[in-house]
Motif scaffolding. Structure first.
Motif, PDB file in Angstrom:
ATOM      1  N   GLN A  62      43.993 -11.787 -43.302  1.00  0.00           N
ATOM      2  CA  GLN A  62      43.173 -12.577 -44.221  1.00  0.00           C
ATOM      3  C   GLN A  62      43.834 -13.910 -44.589  1.00  0.00           C
ATOM      4  OE1 GLN A  62      41.547 -10.296 -47.453  1.00  0.00           O
ATOM      5  NE2 GLN A  62      40.998  -8.606 -46.100  1.00  0.00           N
ATOM      6  N   GLN A  63      44.544 -14.472 -43.632  1.00  0.00           N
ATOM      7  CA  GLN A  63      45.155 -15.792 -43.766  1.00  0.00           C
ATOM      8  C   GLN A  63      44.313 -16.757 -42.932  1.00  0.00           C
ATOM      9  OE1 GLN A  63      48.954 -14.670 -42.168  1.00  0.00           O
ATOM     10  NE2 GLN A  63      49.802 -14.169 -44.184  1.00  0.00           N
ATOM     11  N   GLY A  86      34.687 -18.731 -36.197  1.00  0.00           N
ATOM     12  CA  GLY A  86      33.505 -18.513 -37.027  1.00  0.00           C
ATOM     13  C   GLY A  86      33.778 -17.532 -38.139  1.00  0.00           C
ATOM     14  N   TYR A  87      34.499 -16.465 -37.802  1.00  0.00           N
ATOM     15  CA  TYR A  87      34.852 -15.456 -38.808  1.00  0.00           C
ATOM     16  C   TYR A  87      35.712 -16.076 -39.914  1.00  0.00           C
ATOM     17  CZ  TYR A  87      36.864 -11.267 -40.898  1.00  0.00           C
ATOM     18  OH  TYR A  87      37.272 -10.310 -41.791  1.00  0.00           O
ATOM     19  N   ALA A  88      36.719 -16.845 -39.524  1.00  0.00           N
ATOM     20  CA  ALA A  88      37.598 -17.470 -40.510  1.00  0.00           C
ATOM     21  C   ALA A  88      36.823 -18.444 -41.397  1.00  0.00           C
ATOM     22  CB  ALA A  88      38.758 -18.184 -39.807  1.00  0.00           C
ATOM     23  N   TYR A  89      35.998 -19.281 -40.790  1.00  0.00           N
ATOM     24  CA  TYR A  89      35.193 -20.225 -41.582  1.00  0.00           C
ATOM     25  C   TYR A  89      34.277 -19.475 -42.545  1.00  0.00           C
ATOM     26  CZ  TYR A  89      36.419 -24.302 -38.696  1.00  0.00           C
ATOM     27  OH  TYR A  89      37.081 -25.335 -38.067  1.00  0.00           O
ATOM     28  N   ARG A  90      33.695 -18.408 -42.058  1.00  0.00           N
ATOM     29  CA  ARG A  90      32.788 -17.622 -42.910  1.00  0.00           C
ATOM     30  C   ARG A  90      33.526 -17.056 -44.115  1.00  0.00           C
ATOM     31  NH1 ARG A  90      30.029 -12.036 -41.106  1.00  0.00           N
ATOM     32  NH2 ARG A  90      29.225 -11.503 -43.145  1.00  0.00           N
ATOM     33  N   ARG A  91      34.695 -16.503 -43.870  1.00  0.00           N
ATOM     34  CA  ARG A  91      35.467 -15.918 -44.968  1.00  0.00           C
ATOM     35  C   ARG A  91      35.935 -16.981 -45.962  1.00  0.00           C
ATOM     36  NH1 ARG A  91      37.200 -10.614 -44.632  1.00  0.00           N
ATOM     37  NH2 ARG A  91      37.585 -11.069 -46.826  1.00  0.00           N
ATOM     38  N   LEU A  92      36.023 -18.221 -45.515  1.00  0.00           N
ATOM     39  CA  LEU A  92      36.384 -19.335 -46.395  1.00  0.00           C
ATOM     40  C   LEU A  92      35.149 -19.981 -47.024  1.00  0.00           C
ATOM     41  CD1 LEU A  92      39.132 -20.928 -44.119  1.00  0.00           C
ATOM     42  CD2 LEU A  92      39.502 -19.799 -46.340  1.00  0.00           C
ATOM     43  N   GLY A 139      23.404 -14.778 -36.325  1.00  0.00           N
ATOM     44  CA  GLY A 139      22.207 -14.258 -36.997  1.00  0.00           C
ATOM     45  C   GLY A 139      22.454 -13.982 -38.461  1.00  0.00           C
ATOM     46  N   GLU A 140      23.582 -13.344 -38.756  1.00  0.00           N
ATOM     47  CA  GLU A 140      23.880 -13.004 -40.140  1.00  0.00           C
ATOM     48  C   GLU A 140      24.033 -14.248 -41.015  1.00  0.00           C
ATOM     49  OE1 GLU A 140      27.278 -10.628 -42.564  1.00  0.00           O
ATOM     50  OE2 GLU A 140      26.537  -9.740 -40.705  1.00  0.00           O
ATOM     51  N   LEU A 141      24.738 -15.243 -40.515  1.00  0.00           N
ATOM     52  CA  LEU A 141      24.910 -16.461 -41.303  1.00  0.00           C
ATOM     53  C   LEU A 141      23.589 -17.193 -41.511  1.00  0.00           C
ATOM     54  CD1 LEU A 141      28.255 -17.718 -39.831  1.00  0.00           C
ATOM     55  CD2 LEU A 141      27.834 -17.163 -42.224  1.00  0.00           C
ATOM     56  N   LEU A 142      22.789 -17.278 -40.465  1.00  0.00           N
ATOM     57  CA  LEU A 142      21.505 -17.976 -40.588  1.00  0.00           C
ATOM     58  C   LEU A 142      20.563 -17.233 -41.526  1.00  0.00           C
ATOM     59  CD1 LEU A 142      21.031 -18.925 -36.843  1.00  0.00           C
ATOM     60  CD2 LEU A 142      21.443 -20.524 -38.741  1.00  0.00           C
ATOM     61  N   PHE A 143      20.620 -15.922 -41.502  1.00  0.00           N
ATOM     62  CA  PHE A 143      19.725 -15.105 -42.319  1.00  0.00           C
ATOM     63  C   PHE A 143      20.200 -15.005 -43.764  1.00  0.00           C
ATOM     64  CE2 PHE A 143      18.360 -10.667 -43.550  1.00  0.00           C
ATOM     65  CZ  PHE A 143      17.042 -10.988 -43.786  1.00  0.00           C
ATOM     66  N   VAL A 144      21.418 -14.539 -43.948  1.00  0.00           N
ATOM     67  CA  VAL A 144      21.905 -14.239 -45.291  1.00  0.00           C
ATOM     68  C   VAL A 144      22.313 -15.493 -46.051  1.00  0.00           C
ATOM     69  CG1 VAL A 144      23.670 -12.994 -46.596  1.00  0.00           C
ATOM     70  CG2 VAL A 144      22.631 -11.928 -44.590  1.00  0.00           C
ATOM     71  N   HIS A 145      23.027 -16.397 -45.391  1.00  0.00           N
ATOM     72  CA  HIS A 145      23.572 -17.538 -46.118  1.00  0.00           C
ATOM     73  C   HIS A 145      22.667 -18.763 -46.088  1.00  0.00           C
ATOM     74  CE1 HIS A 145      27.237 -15.489 -47.048  1.00  0.00           C
ATOM     75  NE2 HIS A 145      27.301 -15.078 -45.800  1.00  0.00           N
ATOM     76  N   SER A 146      22.042 -19.029 -44.967  1.00  0.00           N
ATOM     77  CA  SER A 146      21.210 -20.226 -44.857  1.00  0.00           C
ATOM     78  C   SER A 146      19.742 -19.969 -45.157  1.00  0.00           C
ATOM     79  CB  SER A 146      21.325 -20.823 -43.448  1.00  0.00           C
ATOM     80  OG  SER A 146      22.646 -21.183 -43.175  1.00  0.00           O
ATOM     81  N   LYS A 147      19.331 -18.707 -45.080  1.00  0.00           N
ATOM     82  CA  LYS A 147      17.917 -18.340 -45.244  1.00  0.00           C
ATOM     83  C   LYS A 147      17.033 -19.091 -44.246  1.00  0.00           C
ATOM     84  CE  LYS A 147      18.695 -15.655 -48.781  1.00  0.00           C
ATOM     85  NZ  LYS A 147      19.062 -14.303 -48.469  1.00  0.00           N
ATOM     86  N   ASN A 148      17.597 -19.357 -43.081  1.00  0.00           N
ATOM     87  CA  ASN A 148      16.868 -20.025 -42.012  1.00  0.00           C
ATOM     88  C   ASN A 148      16.267 -18.923 -41.130  1.00  0.00           C
ATOM     89  OD1 ASN A 148      15.977 -21.374 -39.728  1.00  0.00           O
ATOM     90  ND2 ASN A 148      17.726 -22.759 -39.659  1.00  0.00           N
ATOM     91  N   TYR A 149      15.148 -18.375 -41.586  1.00  0.00           N
ATOM     92  CA  TYR A 149      14.556 -17.214 -40.924  1.00  0.00           C
ATOM     93  C   TYR A 149      14.159 -17.471 -39.472  1.00  0.00           C
ATOM     94  CZ  TYR A 149      14.505 -15.062 -45.538  1.00  0.00           C
ATOM     95  OH  TYR A 149      14.871 -14.550 -46.750  1.00  0.00           O
ATOM     96  N   PRO A 150      13.534 -18.596 -39.138  1.00  0.00           N
ATOM     97  CA  PRO A 150      13.185 -18.805 -37.729  1.00  0.00           C
ATOM     98  C   PRO A 150      14.407 -18.814 -36.804  1.00  0.00           C
ATOM     99  CG  PRO A 150      11.940 -20.319 -39.121  1.00  0.00           C
ATOM    100  CD  PRO A 150      12.972 -19.663 -39.997  1.00  0.00           C
TER     101      PRO A 150
END
Length: 185
Positions: free
Chosen positions: A8-9, A35-41, A69-80
């Protein structure tokens, strides 16, 4: 970089990954780790860009499509855009309960419960103990006034987790709509 991510660094991990020139052999893995690191930050735009880049390196790389998919759906709410990522994930792995669940959830949240049901049913067939898929299936069935089916799906979710508030709520609502007032109570 991978070890730093595991510890987690995340800034340290990114420092290592940025030193590597991704190529066609491992570019998708490096970009997914970034992508994982950026997401966790909580640097979601950079995470989305990294996952997209991973899909460019290898268009059949499941972790990249799942993360995107998870980032677009959960964080951005960009459903299409999320729907497209999850659709690709299902195309690549149609027997993945997670992929079917995520695409079904996305379709339901974007106002297409009729399209979501088939995917959620597939998720529950592949993984019969997938409580979240049963709950989302019950929700879709409620939206489509399929109260008998919603009741059955809710009861299945409750058999997996009797403390599920959503499953209990959908079961009660379905009972009420079916005229089973005592059971609804």
């Amino acid at each position: 970089g991978w070890i730093s991510n595991e510890r987690q660094q995340f800034e340290k991990a990114l420092g290592y990954f940025k030193k590597v020139e991704p190529d066609k052999n491992d570019g998708q893995k490096i970009m997914c780790e970034m992508g994982y690191a950026y997401r966790r930050l909580s640097r979601f735009d950079e995470a989305i860009a990294a996952y997209r880049k991973a899909t460019e390196f290898r268009s059949d790389y499941l972790p990249a499509w799942q993360g995107l998919g998870e980032l677009l759906f959960v964080h951005s709410k960009n459903y299409p855009a999320a729907e497209k990522a999850y659709q690709r994930l299902v195309e690549l792995n149609p027997n993945s309960a997670l992929a079917c669940y995520r695409l079904g959830w996305c379709l339901n949240d974007s106002g297409h419960p009729d399209k979501a049901i088939t995917l959620l049913q597939q998720a529950t067939r592949v993984e019969p103990k997938y409580k979240a898929a049963w709950v989302e299936l019950a929700f879709c069935e409620m939206k489509l006034s399929r109260f008998k089916e919603a009741h059955a799906s809710s009861l299945k979710a409750l058999s997996l987790d009797e403390s599920s508030i959503l499953a209990r709520d959908y079961a009660a609502r379905a009972c009420h709509r079916l005229g089973k007032k005592d059971e609804a109570q």
